[in-house]
Scaffold this motif. Structure first.
Motif, PDB file in Angstrom:
ATOM      1  N   SER A 255       4.101   3.395  -5.986  1.00 11.09           N
ATOM      2  CA  SER A 255       3.758   4.775  -6.292  1.00 11.09           C
ATOM      3  C   SER A 255       2.696   4.806  -7.377  1.00 11.09           C
ATOM      4  CB  SER A 255       5.003   5.556  -6.736  1.00 11.09           C
ATOM      5  OG  SER A 255       5.548   4.969  -7.883  1.00 11.09           O
TER       6      SER A 255
ATOM      7  N   ILE B 135       3.017   5.927  -2.520  1.00  7.70           N
ATOM      8  CA  ILE B 135       1.876   5.453  -1.744  1.00  7.70           C
ATOM      9  C   ILE B 135       2.339   4.640  -0.544  1.00  7.70           C
ATOM     10  CG2 ILE B 135      -0.225   4.043  -1.810  1.00  7.70           C
ATOM     11  CD1 ILE B 135      -0.373   6.618  -3.465  1.00  7.70           C
TER      12      ILE B 135
ATOM     13  N   HIS C 104      -4.084   4.878   1.603  1.00 10.95           N
ATOM     14  CA  HIS C 104      -3.193   5.946   1.128  1.00 10.95           C
ATOM     15  C   HIS C 104      -3.526   6.328  -0.320  1.00 10.95           C
ATOM     16  CE1 HIS C 104      -0.570   6.259   4.594  1.00 10.95           C
ATOM     17  NE2 HIS C 104      -0.501   4.939   4.637  1.00 10.95           N
ATOM     18  N   LEU C 105      -3.845   5.346  -1.137  1.00  7.63           N
ATOM     19  CA  LEU C 105      -4.203   5.612  -2.529  1.00  7.63           C
ATOM     20  C   LEU C 105      -5.480   6.449  -2.603  1.00  7.63           C
ATOM     21  CD1 LEU C 105      -3.720   5.229  -5.531  1.00  7.63           C
ATOM     22  CD2 LEU C 105      -4.944   3.048  -5.375  1.00  7.63           C
TER      23      LEU C 105
ATOM     24  N   GLU D 245      -4.667  10.057  -1.608  1.00  8.91           N
ATOM     25  CA  GLU D 245      -3.933  10.766  -2.665  1.00  8.91           C
ATOM     26  C   GLU D 245      -4.843  11.123  -3.830  1.00  8.91           C
ATOM     27  OE1 GLU D 245      -0.895  12.032  -2.911  1.00  8.91           O
ATOM     28  OE2 GLU D 245      -0.277  11.339  -0.938  1.00  8.91           O
TER      29      GLU D 245
END
Length: 66
Positions: free
Chosen positions: A4, A19, A47-48, A51
């Protein structure tokens, strides 16, 4: 293992976002079960980036409203 990221907004509020969730079997673990595969690392990076981009856009909108 949960990966995360903790983000702090312009208002000082901390947000934790998950994440990735990497699962490994501990029974009869092999050398390939340690660390991340290239595919897993690429997915985590994707994904990072998503976000962070969304967070930055949200922060810009929030700042512009004030």
């Amino acid at each position: 293992m949960i990966i995360s990221v903790e983000l702090v907004g312009v208002d000082g509020v901390r947000q934790r976002r998950e994440i990735a969730n990497v699962k490994r079997s501990v029974d009869e673990a092999r050398i390939d079960d340690y660390g991340l595969s290239l595919e897993e690392a690429k997915e985590i990076q994707l994904h990072l980036q998503k976000e962070l981009t969304q967070f930055q856009a949200d922060q810009a909108v929030q700042r512009d409203r004030k």
